[in-house]
Design a protein around this motif. Structure first.
Motif, PDB file in Angstrom:
ATOM      1  N   ASP A  56     -74.293   5.016 -41.817  1.00 11.84           N
ATOM      2  CA  ASP A  56     -74.045   6.501 -42.134  1.00 11.84           C
ATOM      3  C   ASP A  56     -73.572   6.893 -40.815  1.00 11.84           C
ATOM      4  O   ASP A  56     -74.085   6.817 -39.735  1.00 11.84           O
ATOM      5  CB  ASP A  56     -75.426   6.999 -42.460  1.00 11.84           C
ATOM      6  N   PRO A  57     -72.363   7.469 -40.956  1.00 10.95           N
ATOM      7  CA  PRO A  57     -71.661   7.912 -39.771  1.00 10.95           C
ATOM      8  C   PRO A  57     -72.229   8.870 -38.812  1.00 10.95           C
ATOM      9  O   PRO A  57     -72.312   8.781 -37.595  1.00 10.95           O
ATOM     10  CB  PRO A  57     -70.258   8.676 -40.241  1.00 10.95           C
ATOM     11  N   LYS A  58     -73.140   9.633 -39.379  1.00  8.84           N
ATOM     12  CA  LYS A  58     -74.064  10.741 -38.929  1.00  8.84           C
ATOM     13  C   LYS A  58     -75.177  10.231 -38.133  1.00  8.84           C
ATOM     14  O   LYS A  58     -76.135  11.201 -37.198  1.00  8.84           O
ATOM     15  CB  LYS A  58     -74.433  12.093 -39.785  1.00  8.84           C
ATOM     16  N   SER A  59     -75.503   8.971 -38.341  1.00  8.23           N
ATOM     17  CA  SER A  59     -76.899   8.524 -37.758  1.00  8.23           C
ATOM     18  C   SER A  59     -76.740   7.773 -36.763  1.00  8.23           C
ATOM     19  O   SER A  59     -77.725   7.252 -36.173  1.00  8.23           O
ATOM     20  CB  SER A  59     -77.389   7.553 -39.006  1.00  8.23           C
ATOM     21  N   ILE A  60     -75.543   7.511 -36.242  1.00 10.67           N
ATOM     22  CA  ILE A  60     -75.215   6.539 -35.268  1.00 10.67           C
ATOM     23  C   ILE A  60     -75.635   7.117 -33.786  1.00 10.67           C
ATOM     24  O   ILE A  60     -75.624   8.394 -33.393  1.00 10.67           O
ATOM     25  CB  ILE A  60     -73.605   6.398 -34.851  1.00 10.67           C
ATOM     26  N   LYS A  61     -76.334   6.188 -33.150  1.00 12.98           N
ATOM     27  CA  LYS A  61     -77.102   6.573 -31.935  1.00 12.98           C
ATOM     28  C   LYS A  61     -76.767   6.040 -30.407  1.00 12.98           C
ATOM     29  O   LYS A  61     -77.000   6.321 -29.579  1.00 12.98           O
ATOM     30  CB  LYS A  61     -78.750   5.958 -32.186  1.00 12.98           C
ATOM     31  N   VAL A  62     -75.828   5.345 -30.742  1.00  6.97           N
ATOM     32  CA  VAL A  62     -75.149   4.753 -29.380  1.00  6.97           C
ATOM     33  C   VAL A  62     -73.587   4.943 -29.487  1.00  6.97           C
ATOM     34  O   VAL A  62     -72.953   5.499 -30.412  1.00  6.97           O
ATOM     35  CB  VAL A  62     -75.315   3.292 -29.383  1.00  6.97           C
ATOM     36  N   LYS A  63     -72.934   4.731 -28.408  1.00  6.72           N
ATOM     37  CA  LYS A  63     -71.495   4.917 -28.103  1.00  6.72           C
ATOM     38  C   LYS A  63     -70.833   3.597 -27.149  1.00  6.72           C
ATOM     39  O   LYS A  63     -71.843   2.825 -26.875  1.00  6.72           O
ATOM     40  CB  LYS A  63     -71.389   5.992 -27.211  1.00  6.72           C
ATOM     41  N   GLU A  64     -69.617   3.413 -27.109  1.00  6.37           N
ATOM     42  CA  GLU A  64     -69.048   2.362 -26.707  1.00  6.37           C
ATOM     43  C   GLU A  64     -69.399   2.317 -25.221  1.00  6.37           C
ATOM     44  O   GLU A  64     -69.743   3.013 -24.377  1.00  6.37           O
ATOM     45  CB  GLU A  64     -67.551   2.492 -26.434  1.00  6.37           C
ATOM     46  N   ASN A  65     -69.996   1.043 -24.520  1.00  7.39           N
ATOM     47  CA  ASN A  65     -70.489   0.694 -23.309  1.00  7.39           C
ATOM     48  C   ASN A  65     -71.866   0.823 -23.047  1.00  7.39           C
ATOM     49  O   ASN A  65     -72.290   0.512 -21.998  1.00  7.39           O
ATOM     50  CB  ASN A  65     -69.536   1.289 -22.290  1.00  7.39           C
ATOM     51  N   ASP A  66     -72.368   1.238 -24.085  1.00  9.85           N
ATOM     52  CA  ASP A  66     -73.987   1.409 -24.081  1.00  9.85           C
ATOM     53  C   ASP A  66     -74.651   0.408 -24.090  1.00  9.85           C
ATOM     54  O   ASP A  66     -74.172  -0.720 -24.707  1.00  9.85           O
ATOM     55  CB  ASP A  66     -74.582   2.526 -25.135  1.00  9.85           C
ATOM     56  N   LYS A  67     -75.840   0.174 -23.047  1.00 10.97           N
ATOM     57  CA  LYS A  67     -76.607  -1.067 -23.158  1.00 10.97           C
ATOM     58  C   LYS A  67     -77.744  -0.874 -24.343  1.00 10.97           C
ATOM     59  O   LYS A  67     -78.177   0.405 -24.262  1.00 10.97           O
ATOM     60  CB  LYS A  67     -77.319  -1.101 -21.656  1.00 10.97           C
ATOM     61  N   VAL A  68     -78.009  -1.822 -24.989  1.00  6.97           N
ATOM     62  CA  VAL A  68     -79.048  -1.692 -25.952  1.00  6.97           C
ATOM     63  C   VAL A  68     -80.141  -2.599 -25.693  1.00  6.97           C
ATOM     64  O   VAL A  68     -79.849  -3.513 -25.262  1.00  6.97           O
ATOM     65  CB  VAL A  68     -78.563  -1.822 -27.553  1.00  6.97           C
ATOM     66  N   THR A  69     -81.340  -2.225 -26.095  1.00 10.44           N
ATOM     67  CA  THR A  69     -82.409  -3.276 -26.145  1.00 10.44           C
ATOM     68  C   THR A  69     -82.748  -3.696 -27.623  1.00 10.44           C
ATOM     69  O   THR A  69     -82.568  -2.841 -28.423  1.00 10.44           O
ATOM     70  CB  THR A  69     -83.570  -2.590 -25.198  1.00 10.44           C
ATOM     71  N   GLN A  70     -83.641  -4.902 -27.493  1.00  9.43           N
ATOM     72  CA  GLN A  70     -84.000  -5.212 -28.794  1.00  9.43           C
ATOM     73  C   GLN A  70     -84.825  -4.321 -29.436  1.00  9.43           C
ATOM     74  O   GLN A  70     -85.935  -3.566 -28.883  1.00  9.43           O
ATOM     75  CB  GLN A  70     -84.811  -6.620 -28.411  1.00  9.43           C
TER      76      GLN A  70
END
Length: 489
Positions: free
Chosen positions: A223-237
């Motif tokens: 869902d486009p409105k639900s995205i929590k991150v952006k390009e180059n963000d670090k994510v954790t498990q």
């Protein structure tokens, strides 16, 4: 051997080395000492603690420490004892001593640690959902759309047909309830966030694991409105990336968006999960994941994501996913819906309504054996291949609709004795088998146009009374699928 008193037998201890997560140990062994005859130990004499002359210590009897011969570093340094005090106490065992767990290589006492004391192995991969998917074995769509099935065996699997076989499915689809949370399967870095398919978005992440694995996952149809991150963000498990989205198809004729995926009246949400090995690099601007390369329209390091999903499922839920390799049972209502979307957009609402009603009448609402096997509801064989006696006009215009064979079965009652053909009861009838439901529906749509809207001629070309009965039969049937196209946006 220092400290051994019995020289006939010496006790040896074994050092255990730990490597990664594995450990092993041997048992203590007692061996005969071949040199015992040459070694006679002296009787044990406790050491004497020196006391300063004229000191209180010199006037006192021996302490418990003296009697047991305990010498510590303080006596070694100060040379002579001046005084001492002593009191009796009781030590009570209240809990088990802490067992130190070795890291790397070390000498340890041999013995098996209790299960609860073992360090839990790190889970490098988890499932992208916090709950089991709706097309998991035992769940709602687990039989006909099982995500673990063999490649190409149903619409959710890797390598299944898309666009009437013009391309292949590049992922595994996990069906969910509306707007289910999607999480990162491992630590990583976001390479891309962009629009994807039918008004949904995708998140592409490079995952680098401690065991050396380095790969790309595309989390699609969010869902486009639900995205929590952006390009180059670090994510954790287990970090939330977004939520599953609703696939919407645009109808230019009515300027409406309608649900693309609907089964038995229920709109389907999902995550489309793609796995790239990373062997072509991680600069996806220079080397995009999607391209025109057949059959997947993806770059060549794409692989089936089943294995990594199974690993994550096991780690997240504590059990291995139960594989279901049964094939989807022929054509379903979902295929009818997709075909009617096309008919609705190309020929308009009125013809789409008639085609749906004709199909519902002839296929018992998309459940008949003939429909599941042939994609049609009333095309009997009455001539030789390739068209089996049917008008070739549509087949000549659309070669991809050419019949692929025949199928035999005992005929149902249908409209026998109501102006239709008499029911054949003595032997099976032969029916034309088409490559898709769309082939049969477009054949009907063009037939209706060719005969100026007289759809009843399909039932009986000559008798007007029979045609009228056919029209009456269709009046009582609701076009539920096409009605959704009007009501849902």
């Amino acid at each position: 051997m220092k400290g051994e008193v019995n020289t006939e037998k010496l006790e040896f201890y074994v050092t255990v080395e730990y490597y990664k997560h594995n450990k092993h140990a041997t048992q203590n062994l007692e061996v005969e000492n071949p040199y015992a005859q040459y070694y006679k130990p002296k009787p044990y004499q406790p050491p004497v603690i020196p006391k300063a002359k004229g000191s209180p210590a010199e006037q006192k009897p021996a302490s418990q420490k003296e009697e047991k011969g305990i010498i510590d570093t303080a006596i070694d340094k100060m040379k002579e004892l001046w005084d001492w005090g002593e009191s009796k106490g009781t030590a009570t065992k209240e809990k088990s001593p802490t067992i130190l767990k070795p890291e790397g290589r070390s000498a340890v006492s041999v013995g098996e640690l209790k299960k609860e004391e073992r360090k839990e192995e790190e889970k490098l991969i988890i499932f992208p959902l916090l709950v089991k998917p709706e097309n998991d074995t035992g769940n709602k769509w687990g039989k006909s759309r099982n995500w673990t099935a063999k490649q190409g065996s149903n619409m959710t699997t890797f390598n299944s047909n898309r666009d009437k076989g013009k391309r292949k499915h590049a992922a595994r689809d996990l069906y969910t309830k509306p707007y289910e949370t999607i999480v990162a399967i491992a630590d990583g870095v976001v390479l891309e966030v962009k629009s994807f398919y039918c008004k949904t978005h995708q998140i592409t992440v490079r995952h680098t694991l401690k065991d050396g694995r380095d790969f790309i996952i595309r989390y699609g149809e969010l869902d486009p409105k639900s995205i929590k991150v952006k390009e180059n963000d670090k994510v954790t498990q287990k970090m939330e990336l977004g939520k599953t989205g609703k696939l919407l198809k645009y109808i230019p004729r009515t300027k409406e968006y309608i649900p693309l995926m609907k089964i038995e009246g229920e709109t389907i949400f999902m995550i489309h999960f793609e796995h790239f090995m990373g062997s072509l690099g991680f600069d996806i601007k220079k080397n995009p994941l999607s391209n025109g390369n057949k059959p997947y329209n993806r770059r060549p390091d794409l692989i089936d994501s089943l294995a990594i999903l199974q690993e994550g499922y096991n780690n997240s839920f504590g059990i291995k996913p139960i594989s279901n390799d049964s094939r989807e049972e022929g054509f379903t209502e979902h295929h009818a819906r997709k075909a009617l979307l096309y008919i609705y957009n190309k020929y308009g609402r009125d013809i789409a309504v008639i085609v749906e009603k004709m199909y519902r009448l002839e296929t018992t609402h998309f459940t008949s054996e003939q429909y599941r096997n042939c994609g049609t509801g009333g095309m009997e064989v009455h001539g030789p291949p390739p068209y089996y006696g049917w008008d070739p006009t549509t087949f000549n215009k659309h070669s991809e609709y050419t019949p692929i064979g025949t199928w035999s079965h005992m005929e149902g009652k249908g409209l026998s004795r109501q102006g239709g053909n008499a029911q054949e009861k003595s032997k099976p009838k032969m029916f034309v088998k088409l490559p898709s439901v769309l082939a049969g529906m477009e054949y009907k749509a063009e037939y209706i146009q060719r005969y100026n809207g007289n759809y009843a001629r399909w039932y009986n070309a000559n008798e007007t009374s029979a045609q009228e009965k056919y029209r009456e039969s269709l009046k009582g049937i609701k076009s539920k699928i096409v009605d959704d196209f009007k009501d849902e946006k």
